[in-house]
Design an enzyme around this catalytic site. Sequence first.
Site, PDB file in Angstrom:
ATOM      1  N   ASP A 109     -12.467  -7.004  13.691  1.00 17.56           N
ATOM      2  CA  ASP A 109     -13.444  -7.285  12.828  1.00 17.56           C
ATOM      3  C   ASP A 109     -14.062  -8.665  13.697  1.00 17.56           C
ATOM      4  O   ASP A 109     -15.213  -9.139  13.201  1.00 17.56           O
ATOM      5  CB  ASP A 109     -13.309  -7.435  11.678  1.00 17.56           C
ATOM      6  CG  ASP A 109     -12.040  -8.374  11.259  1.00 17.56           C
ATOM      7  OD1 ASP A 109     -11.790  -9.440  12.058  1.00 17.56           O
ATOM      8  OD2 ASP A 109     -11.200  -8.180  10.333  1.00 17.56           O
ATOM      9  N   HIS A 162      -6.076  -4.741  19.464  1.00 17.30           N
ATOM     10  CA  HIS A 162      -6.782  -3.250  19.123  1.00 17.30           C
ATOM     11  C   HIS A 162      -8.245  -3.267  19.402  1.00 17.30           C
ATOM     12  O   HIS A 162      -9.090  -2.687  19.188  1.00 17.30           O
ATOM     13  CB  HIS A 162      -6.603  -2.744  17.789  1.00 17.30           C
ATOM     14  CG  HIS A 162      -5.074  -2.526  17.604  1.00 17.30           C
ATOM     15  ND1 HIS A 162      -4.523  -2.504  16.361  1.00 17.30           N
ATOM     16  CD2 HIS A 162      -4.057  -2.180  18.317  1.00 17.30           C
ATOM     17  CE1 HIS A 162      -3.317  -2.047  16.255  1.00 17.30           C
ATOM     18  NE2 HIS A 162      -3.115  -2.019  17.389  1.00 17.30           N
ATOM     19  N   CYS A 204     -17.775   2.828  27.920  1.00 16.64           N
ATOM     20  CA  CYS A 204     -18.096   4.216  28.112  1.00 16.64           C
ATOM     21  C   CYS A 204     -16.967   5.028  27.980  1.00 16.64           C
ATOM     22  O   CYS A 204     -15.724   4.803  28.385  1.00 16.64           O
ATOM     23  CB  CYS A 204     -18.614   4.546  29.657  1.00 16.64           C
ATOM     24  SG  CYS A 204     -18.742   6.268  29.699  1.00 16.64           S
ATOM     25  N   CYS A 221     -16.422   6.853  31.630  1.00 21.52           N
ATOM     26  CA  CYS A 221     -16.002   6.149  33.008  1.00 21.52           C
ATOM     27  C   CYS A 221     -15.380   4.869  32.551  1.00 21.52           C
ATOM     28  O   CYS A 221     -14.775   3.875  33.390  1.00 21.52           O
ATOM     29  CB  CYS A 221     -17.130   5.846  33.936  1.00 21.52           C
ATOM     30  SG  CYS A 221     -18.503   4.775  33.211  1.00 21.52           S
ATOM     31  N   GLY A 229      -0.645 -10.095   6.596  1.00 18.05           N
ATOM     32  CA  GLY A 229      -1.544  -8.992   5.992  1.00 18.05           C
ATOM     33  C   GLY A 229      -1.496  -7.650   6.947  1.00 18.05           C
ATOM     34  O   GLY A 229      -2.535  -7.151   7.404  1.00 18.05           O
ATOM     35  N   THR A 230      -0.212  -7.264   7.352  1.00 16.68           N
ATOM     36  CA  THR A 230      -0.144  -6.005   8.030  1.00 16.68           C
ATOM     37  C   THR A 230       0.812  -5.182   7.436  1.00 16.68           C
ATOM     38  O   THR A 230       2.129  -5.837   6.814  1.00 16.68           O
ATOM     39  CB  THR A 230       0.142  -6.336   9.603  1.00 16.68           C
ATOM     40  OG1 THR A 230       0.310  -4.959  10.266  1.00 16.68           O
ATOM     41  CG2 THR A 230       1.492  -7.039   9.818  1.00 16.68           C
ATOM     42  N   ASN A 252       2.253 -11.525   2.357  1.00 22.47           N
ATOM     43  CA  ASN A 252       1.634 -10.020   1.788  1.00 22.47           C
ATOM     44  C   ASN A 252       1.796  -9.955   0.412  1.00 22.47           C
ATOM     45  O   ASN A 252       2.915 -10.289  -0.149  1.00 22.47           O
ATOM     46  CB  ASN A 252       2.200  -8.935   2.903  1.00 22.47           C
ATOM     47  CG  ASN A 252       1.674  -7.637   2.789  1.00 22.47           C
ATOM     48  OD1 ASN A 252       1.048  -7.242   1.693  1.00 22.47           O
ATOM     49  ND2 ASN A 252       1.496  -6.853   3.797  1.00 22.47           N
ATOM     50  N   GLU A 261       2.040  -7.345  -1.260  1.00 22.33           N
ATOM     51  CA  GLU A 261       2.939  -5.909  -1.249  1.00 22.33           C
ATOM     52  C   GLU A 261       4.147  -5.956  -0.414  1.00 22.33           C
ATOM     53  O   GLU A 261       4.065  -6.771   0.842  1.00 22.33           O
ATOM     54  CB  GLU A 261       2.170  -4.664  -0.969  1.00 22.33           C
ATOM     55  CG  GLU A 261       0.971  -4.498  -1.639  1.00 22.33           C
ATOM     56  CD  GLU A 261       1.046  -4.293  -3.029  1.00 22.33           C
ATOM     57  OE1 GLU A 261       2.159  -3.832  -3.589  1.00 22.33           O
ATOM     58  OE2 GLU A 261       0.057  -4.898  -4.093  1.00 22.33           O
TER      59      GLU A 261
END
Length: 255
Positions: free
Chosen positions: A106, A121, A129, A132, A189-190, A215, A217
């Site tokens: 982001d 990522h 492309c 290519c 946060g992962t 986190n 959770e």
Amino acid sequence: MELSIPQEVIERLRAASRVTVLTGAGISAESGIPTFREAQIGLWSKYDPTELATPQAFARNPRLVWDWYAYRREMIQAAQPNPAHYALVDLEQHYEHFTLITQNVDGFHWRAGSREIIELHGNLNRVRCFDCGVPAPGWDEEGELPPICALCGGYLRPDVVWFGEGLPEQKLRQAYRAAEQSQVFLSIGTSAAVQPAASLPLISLRSGAFLVEINPEETSLAIIADYWLQGPAGKILPLLLQHIAGEEQASEEDT
Ligand code: BJW
Ligand code: ZN
């Protein structure tokens, strides 16, 4: 919920000179950006992101995948970095060796002001492309979609890493090295569910780092981490920073 930071976490962070941070979608949740594996809302309720984030999906239906990313790009552009992103910009100032690794595409860490970022990522604001691989400088959202590569006529795709694709090699090597060398590793946060990024906290732990997870959770990291700080990153990171800065001021006054 009353949030507090354990004294040992503050002391370890104060004593460290090598700190590595891994962020995931949860750090952008307080900017209003949905995560991947939590309660599904909006577009997420119609499509399974893991079904859209593959080269096969793009080959099957390039327009659908392009539109999904265009929708997310717009949402991200309309949103702002949150206190968690800004706290990491400030935290970096306290260390000689500070590595920020993100799985997020982001760009919020850039917008907040971090400058040394390993984007594992990719970034959805860039395109390249599909055929290519050459990056394109820009595209016309009003024209044919997905846009066409000026070099080979293939479709342009977001410059992100999809399932089944390799991560940028040099960035991954840098991330492994930072994980191995860190004295404190913060996983923020992962869900720590997607490889190879999910192995970074484990590598750091095996190399002797003090591992802290932030986190709300419980994840698979919570029981192996030295501390799981349960709560939203946008509250915990500014508090953490306050403690570190506060202690430093206190010790400077002592001398
Ligand atoms: C908060 C919060 C708040 C909420 N504050 N926290 C071994 C076994 C099986 C499969 C594999 C394997 N090794 C590799 C694979 C294949 C695959 C994989 O890992 N699959 C798993 C699902 C099992 N990996 C790959 O394919 C990778 N490539 C690769 O390994 O190449 C070699 C290879 C290929 C094939 C086979 C074997 C080897 C590439 C992975 C690319 C991932 N791409 C995506 C999409 C990017 C573009 C896009 O954005 O669209 O990356 S998928 C998606 O997941 C995205 C994210 O970066 C990534 C991680 O998600 P993240 O960030 O952890 O988000 P969530 O939603 O999962 O978690 C959010 C967390 O935040 C939650 O815990 C909340 O509680 C928390 N939270 N609010 C703090 N306020
Ligand atoms: Zn091309």
